[in-house]
Design an enzyme around this catalytic site. Structure first.
Site, PDB file in Angstrom:
ATOM      1  N   LYS A  21       0.827  -1.200   0.000  1.00  9.48           N
ATOM      2  CA  LYS A  21       0.000   0.000   0.000  1.00  9.48           C
ATOM      3  C   LYS A  21       0.871   1.264   0.000  1.00  9.48           C
ATOM      4  CE  LYS A  21      -3.659  -0.536   2.372  1.00  9.48           C
ATOM      5  NZ  LYS A  21      -4.257  -0.933   3.641  1.00  9.48           N
ATOM      6  N   ARG A  90      -3.499   2.666   8.708  1.00 10.90           N
ATOM      7  CA  ARG A  90      -3.773   1.370   8.061  1.00 10.90           C
ATOM      8  C   ARG A  90      -2.538   0.496   8.002  1.00 10.90           C
ATOM      9  NH1 ARG A  90      -8.486   2.127   4.469  1.00 10.90           N
ATOM     10  NH2 ARG A  90      -8.922   4.348   4.427  1.00 10.90           N
ATOM     11  N   GLY A  99      -8.004  -7.521   3.940  1.00 10.31           N
ATOM     12  CA  GLY A  99      -8.902  -7.631   5.088  1.00 10.31           C
ATOM     13  C   GLY A  99      -8.347  -8.400   6.271  1.00 10.31           C
ATOM     14  N   MET A 101      -5.614  -7.644   8.186  1.00 13.60           N
ATOM     15  CA  MET A 101      -5.082  -6.851   9.288  1.00 13.60           C
ATOM     16  C   MET A 101      -5.989  -5.650   9.541  1.00 13.60           C
ATOM     17  SD  MET A 101      -1.036  -7.121   8.703  1.00 13.60           S
ATOM     18  CE  MET A 101      -1.119  -6.763   6.994  1.00 13.60           C
ATOM     19  N   ARG A 318      -4.184  -1.450  -6.345  1.00 11.03           N
ATOM     20  CA  ARG A 318      -3.347  -2.653  -6.364  1.00 11.03           C
ATOM     21  C   ARG A 318      -3.742  -3.465  -7.583  1.00 11.03           C
ATOM     22  NH1 ARG A 318      -6.130  -4.335  -0.871  1.00 11.03           N
ATOM     23  NH2 ARG A 318      -8.223  -4.546  -1.627  1.00 11.03           N
ATOM     24  N   HIS A 432     -16.208  -9.319   0.812  1.00 11.54           N
ATOM     25  CA  HIS A 432     -15.089 -10.188   1.196  1.00 11.54           C
ATOM     26  C   HIS A 432     -15.143 -11.526   0.471  1.00 11.54           C
ATOM     27  CE1 HIS A 432     -13.309 -13.321   3.796  1.00 11.54           C
ATOM     28  NE2 HIS A 432     -12.318 -12.446   3.860  1.00 11.54           N
ATOM     29  N   ARG A 538       2.321 -45.853 -20.821  1.00  7.20           N
ATOM     30  CA  ARG A 538       2.334 -47.025 -19.927  1.00  7.20           C
ATOM     31  C   ARG A 538       1.678 -48.169 -20.690  1.00  7.20           C
ATOM     32  NH1 ARG A 538       0.796 -42.746 -15.959  1.00  7.20           N
ATOM     33  NH2 ARG A 538       2.149 -42.920 -14.127  1.00  7.20           N
ATOM     34  N   ARG A 594       7.007 -47.251 -22.342  1.00  7.02           N
ATOM     35  CA  ARG A 594       7.549 -48.006 -21.213  1.00  7.02           C
ATOM     36  C   ARG A 594       7.071 -49.457 -21.285  1.00  7.02           C
ATOM     37  NH1 ARG A 594       5.843 -46.402 -15.303  1.00  7.02           N
ATOM     38  NH2 ARG A 594       4.011 -47.651 -15.800  1.00  7.02           N
ATOM     39  N   GLU A 721      13.403 -44.374 -10.437  1.00  7.19           N
ATOM     40  CA  GLU A 721      12.263 -44.219  -9.531  1.00  7.19           C
ATOM     41  C   GLU A 721      12.451 -44.969  -8.215  1.00  7.19           C
ATOM     42  OE1 GLU A 721       8.701 -45.739 -11.435  1.00  7.19           O
ATOM     43  OE2 GLU A 721       9.813 -47.275 -12.500  1.00  7.19           O
ATOM     44  N   SER A 740      14.347 -41.187 -17.212  1.00  4.21           N
ATOM     45  CA  SER A 740      13.119 -40.455 -16.939  1.00  4.21           C
ATOM     46  C   SER A 740      12.773 -40.702 -15.478  1.00  4.21           C
ATOM     47  CB  SER A 740      11.979 -40.947 -17.839  1.00  4.21           C
ATOM     48  OG  SER A 740      10.788 -40.289 -17.452  1.00  4.21           O
ATOM     49  N   GLY A 742      10.788 -41.251 -12.340  1.00  3.82           N
ATOM     50  CA  GLY A 742       9.429 -41.654 -11.948  1.00  3.82           C
ATOM     51  C   GLY A 742       9.217 -41.182 -10.527  1.00  3.82           C
ATOM     52  N   THR A 743       8.774 -39.944 -10.411  1.00  5.53           N
ATOM     53  CA  THR A 743       8.723 -39.345  -9.073  1.00  5.53           C
ATOM     54  C   THR A 743       7.556 -39.864  -8.232  1.00  5.53           C
ATOM     55  OG1 THR A 743       7.699 -37.483 -10.185  1.00  5.53           O
ATOM     56  CG2 THR A 743      10.009 -37.243  -9.558  1.00  5.53           C
ATOM     57  N   ASN A 744       6.635 -40.603  -8.861  1.00  5.94           N
ATOM     58  CA  ASN A 744       5.561 -41.205  -8.044  1.00  5.94           C
ATOM     59  C   ASN A 744       6.161 -42.285  -7.150  1.00  5.94           C
ATOM     60  OD1 ASN A 744       3.861 -39.669  -9.620  1.00  5.94           O
ATOM     61  ND2 ASN A 744       3.313 -41.349 -10.984  1.00  5.94           N
ATOM     62  N   ASP A 745       6.857 -43.223  -7.789  1.00  5.75           N
ATOM     63  CA  ASP A 745       7.460 -44.286  -6.992  1.00  5.75           C
ATOM     64  C   ASP A 745       8.609 -43.749  -6.149  1.00  5.75           C
ATOM     65  OD1 ASP A 745       6.133 -46.799  -7.295  1.00  5.75           O
ATOM     66  OD2 ASP A 745       6.581 -46.633  -9.424  1.00  5.75           O
ATOM     67  N   CYS A 807       8.402 -38.161 -15.562  1.00  2.75           N
ATOM     68  CA  CYS A 807       7.069 -38.565 -16.019  1.00  2.75           C
ATOM     69  C   CYS A 807       6.134 -38.879 -14.855  1.00  2.75           C
ATOM     70  CB  CYS A 807       7.163 -39.740 -16.983  1.00  2.75           C
ATOM     71  SG  CYS A 807       7.942 -41.187 -16.234  1.00  2.75           S
ATOM     72  N   TYR A 827      12.947 -32.345 -20.493  1.00  2.39           N
ATOM     73  CA  TYR A 827      11.491 -32.208 -20.621  1.00  2.39           C
ATOM     74  C   TYR A 827      10.784 -32.634 -19.339  1.00  2.39           C
ATOM     75  CZ  TYR A 827      11.291 -37.284 -21.169  1.00  2.39           C
ATOM     76  OH  TYR A 827      11.403 -38.626 -20.950  1.00  2.39           O
TER      77      TYR A 827
HETATM   78  C1  PEP Z   1       6.329 -43.047 -11.469  1.00  2.51           C
HETATM   79  O1  PEP Z   1       6.541 -43.940 -10.645  1.00  2.51           O
HETATM   80  O2  PEP Z   1       6.549 -41.854 -11.251  1.00  2.51           O
HETATM   81  C2  PEP Z   1       5.763 -43.360 -12.780  1.00  2.51           C
HETATM   82  C3  PEP Z   1       5.581 -42.446 -13.683  1.00  2.51           C
HETATM   83  O3  PEP Z   1       5.391 -44.643 -12.974  1.00  2.51           O
HETATM   84  P1  PEP Z   1       4.011 -45.249 -12.424  1.00  2.51           P
HETATM   85  O4  PEP Z   1       3.203 -44.139 -11.901  1.00  2.51           O
HETATM   86  O5  PEP Z   1       3.395 -45.920 -13.578  1.00  2.51           O
HETATM   87  O6  PEP Z   1       4.509 -46.196 -11.391  1.00  2.51           O
HETATM   88 MG    MG Z   2       6.643 -45.977 -11.314  1.00  2.02          MG
END
Ligand code: PEP
Ligand code: MG
Length: 851
Positions: A21, A90, A99, A101, A318, A432, A538, A594, A721, A740, A742-745, A807, A827
């Protein structure tokens, strides 16, 4: 160091010191806009105050009072004199916290001032209501006296109410109400500093990831009165429509009123158009001024103004909060009007908001038969379907809820954040509820005056319908309509405008954005959204559709030898056909395929009927099927016989898949269609696994090449992964053309959190403050990112030019994408509907990290 600034000393680059402000006011002063004069106490002063056990230092007190004298000089008025100066005090943090403070208005009043004001204005009501408002606001904000204490004053005239209110102050605080302006100012400043740490400000910061150590600045500014007379008023406007983005002033005005009357929703304001007829000169001056402001600040502005006795003042400006739809349109229009560059436009649009645009409306054909309950004000676009909930505190993370409230207050913030949509009975487009919902990109309908809530019985009545808490309603923030029950949502839409915007982002980004797609339909969709290539196909998912699941079941449950051979052949034919279709659509873009990675339990027949059918297909007894299922069942399937472990046990499986890939590629190339297949092996934990499978696959492919007397180019790489794979990535890279992640596992294994089960208990963690966020959505920056960094570094030690991508789900999450950009990934890959968001996030990350 200087702690108090005149407006002329600041500018917008001093946001951290002067707050949003303050910096804005200084900036407006620079371009000669009509603003009431004032001074700013810096955020450093606020932080020192907290360090100093919540005491104002004598140096700061002296500096404030010296600057107050300058303010008196500049305004030509003096506190508590015959020409009295009154000020507002203010808060103003470096990041907007609407809103959250506190504010104190009309500071400087005492009986003497009231007398002098009366001589000037001859308006008893104006003078005494202003005085009363000050006494009550000061009591509430500076001393924490509950507002309710002032609700049942006995006196009927204002003058007597002021005395009564001061008595309440004395009873509650054990001291007299401060009459002297110096005391009033210093107490007020202290209380505004304190409001930085009130509960709702702390929660707001937590929800918006705002640093707790920023502190707030305090702006002390000459009061101007919108309730001075009939030639006065107050209003809030957006320089463009915050809901649709249309380039037309959108706002509200209340004549003869103060700003708080609008914000609190006490009186229903008029459309700003009213000014065109009632005060045309003011309207024109206002329109010119706010356009100038928009150009100067290079964005749509949310402006508060006051007219005092036919003179216009700008109180505050603002960047305006807006819906996803408006955000996109405004950013693009500003580029087309030559006000900002494409890069600036890219940075203005929240990546996640593109998801909302793609997900945004009811299926029209169902609307005709739907029961319309009522229509309110379409305050924030989008649609929501959910169960009615009247209590913001009881909205739960996993339930689809529509929060229905008389009006919302900052205390409702958490519930609003968790709800699918928000409905309020009172309030206008700038109340609000509306402002906060728009900021959250959440569907919101306000001013539904036909709804009546019965808090005790937890019901709401509208017309002849009475609905209970928990009943479903469907709400449209596009039209303001509220329907009974659930209305199906429309297929997603990708407008020409959005397409153009995504193409701008595509030109700017460095990183590739691929899609996770397993079927030709998905590939078409992802490509239309701007994805270039597949980052993860997959192959087990290719069997989910239609009756294909039986082919994979047949393979899994068949015995070695002839039965498996037969199943493999079927599998090969099916896959080859799918690959052909996919390659044709990709037309030369990379296709990362894969090899099978099914946690086997996902595919085994579960019902008796399915087991019988399987027995029939394999021509064996039901008892045999049961036995084979039993043998294949993993106790811990996610860590069991899956991924490359299947390939090691059944190399013929991976060989046949690799053959189907290169055969399809070969046939496409023969027809002149370019193909870039990438064969990916999942779940590698040890380089020898990859060495073994690479050899098997290469042998199979070579034998095919020999058969046809030709070759096709392909890459063979692996998923990273498993934490061990990150640590040994230098060894694994010997056998991989690409990685690649595999951030899930990787998340599952580095945090020891089951992908499937953690939703059951993470809510408890969040409620108890042990954990924030969702690690399977946004990458954990304390563990998973560390492993990825090690994996990248180790992989590149062996092969400096190793292609690296991701991925897992994190490939579509803007925050995680920023991390991958920092790691110079080639990527990211995500599901087709997240592709526009990922492209925008990739472009933003590039621009931010380049700076
Ligand atoms: C992972 O593990 O990140 C992945 C992409 O493979 P999936 O989800 O099929 O295990
Ligand atoms: Mg996996």
């Amino acid at each position: 160091m200087k702690q108090v600034y005149e407006f002329k000393d600041g500018g917008k680059e001093m946001v951290a010191l002067l707050g949003g402000k303050g910096a804005n006011l200084a900036e407006m002063a620079k371009i000669d806009l009509p603003i009431p004069k004032g001074i700013i106490i810096s955020t450093t002063a606020c932080n020192d105050y907290f360090k100093n056990d919540k005491k104002l230092s004598s140096v700061l007190e002296e500096e404030i009072l010296t600057n107050i004298r300058v303010l008196e000089y500049e305004t030509g008025k003096k506190f508590q004199s015959t020409k009295p100066l009154l000020v507002s005090v203010r808060s103003g943090a470096p990041v907007s916290m609407p809103g959250m403070m506190d504010t104190i208005l009309n500071l400087g009043f005492n009986d003497y001032v009231a007398e002098k004001m009366l001589e000037i204005t001859k308006d008893e009501k104006f003078v005494y209501t202003s005085y009363l408002r000050f006494v009550q606001m000061f009591s509430e904000i500076a001393k924490g006296i509950n507002r309710k204490k002032f609700m049942h004053l006995k006196a009927t005239d204002y003058k007597a109410q002021i005395i009564e209110s001061k008595n309440i102050y004395r009873e509650e605080c054990g001291e007299m109400f401060p009459e002297n302006y110096k005391a009033q100012i210093l107490i007020a400043v202290k209380s505004i500093f304190d409001s930085w740490n009130n509960d709702r400000a702390i929660l707001y910061r937590k929800l918006h990831n705002i640093d707790n150590n920023m502190g707030t600045a305090v702006v002390i500014q000459e009061m101007v009165f919108g309730n001075f007379n009939d030639k006065s008023g107050t209003g809030v406007l957006f320089t463009r429509n915050p809901s649709t983005g249309e380039n037309k002033i959108f706002g509200e005005v209340l004549l003869n009123a103060q700003g708080e009357d609008i914000v609190a929703g006490i009186r229903t304001p008029d459309n700003i158009e009213l000014l065109k007829t009632s005060m045309p000169n003011i309207y024109n001056e206002l329109a010119d001024t706010v356009k100038k402001l928009e150009k100067h600040n290079r964005d749509m502005q949310d402006v508060e103004f006051t007219i005092e006795d036919s003179k216009l003042y700008i109180l505050q400006t603002r960047n305006g909060k807006r819906t996803a739809e408006a955000s996109l349109k405004i950013a693009m229009d500003l580029v087309k009007e030559g006000i900002i560059t494409k890069e600036e436009a890219i940075l203005k649009v929240e990546p996640a908001s593109l998801n909302k645009l793609l997900n945004g409306d009811f299926e029209e054909k169902y609307l005709k038969e739907a029961t319309l309950l009522t229509k309110g004000l379409a305050a924030s676009s989008g649609v929501a379907v959910g169960r009615i909930m009247f209590d913001a505190k009881r909205v739960k993370i996993r339930e689809k809820t529509i929060l229905v409230r008389e009006e919302t207050s900052p205390e409702d913030l958490q519930g609003m954040a968790l709800a699918q949509g928000i409905v309020t009975l009172k309030g206008g487009a700038t109340s609000h509820g509306a402002v906060v919902a728009r900021g959250m990109g959440k569907c919101c309908v306000t001013g539904c005056s036909e709804i009546k809530i019965d808090e005790i019985n937890k019901t709401m009545t509208v017309g002849k319908h009475t609905l209970k808490e928990g009943d479903f309603i469907s709400v449209s923030g596009h039209t303001g309509e509220i329907y009974l029950g659930k209305i199906p949502l429309k297929e997603n839409s990708f407008s020409d405008e959005l397409k153009e915007f995504v193409s701008w982002a595509s030109e700017i980004k460095r990183m590739g954005v691929r899609m996770n797609a397993d079927t030709p339909e998905d590939v078409k969709q992802g490509k239309a959204f701007g994805a270039k290539g597949i980052g993860l196909c997959r192959t087990e998912h290719m069997f989910f559709k239609k009756d294909k699941i039986w082919t994979i079941r047949e393979f899994i449950l068949s015995d070695r030898g002839e039965e498996k051979e037969k199943a493999l052949k079927k599998l090969h034919n099916l896959q080859k056909e799918d690959f052909l279709n996919i390659f044709k659509i990709l037309n030369g873009d990379e296709a990362n395929i894969r090899l099978l990675d099914p946690p086997v339990h996902e595919f085994l027949p579960k019902t008796l009927e399915d087991k019988k059918k399987m027995a029939e297909i394999l021509s064996i007894s039901l008892e045999d099927i049961e036995k084979r299922i039993y043998r294949l069942k993993d106790e811990n399937p996610m860590l069991g016989h899956r991924g490359c472990r299947l390939g090691v046990s059944y190399p013929e499986l991976y060989r046949i898949q690799a053959r189907a890939i290169v055969e399809a590629a070969y046939e496409c190339e023969k027809k002149g269609i370019k193909v870039h297949p990438e064969i990916m092996i999942p779940f590698i934990m040890e380089s020898k696994e990859l060495a073994y499978l690479r050899k098997e696959i290469e042998e199979e492919i070579e034998s095919f090449f020999k058969e046809v007397g030709a070759t096709v180019e392909y890459k063979l790489g692996t998923m990273i992964e498993i934490p061990r794979a990150c640590l040994l990535a230098n060894e694994i890279a010997e056998y991989a053309d690409f990685f690649s992640f595999g951030t899930n596992d990787l998340t599952q294994m580095s945090m020891g959190l089951s992908r499937d089960d953690s939703v059951k208990f993470l809510d408890d963690y969040r409620e108890k403050g042990i954990w924030e966020g969702e690690p399977f959505y946004s990458i954990d920056t304390k563990s998973v990112t560390k492993l990825v960094e090690i994996g990248v570094k180790n992989g590149k030690t062996t092969k400096p030019n190793l292609q690296i991508g991701v991925c897992g789900e994190h490939g579509g999450d803007p925050k995680s994408i920023e991390f991958f950009e920092g790691q110079k990934f080639d990527y990211v890959s995500c599901s087709p509907f997240r592709v526009p968001t990922a492209i925008l996030a990739a472009a933003q990350s590039y621009l931010k990290l380049k700076r």
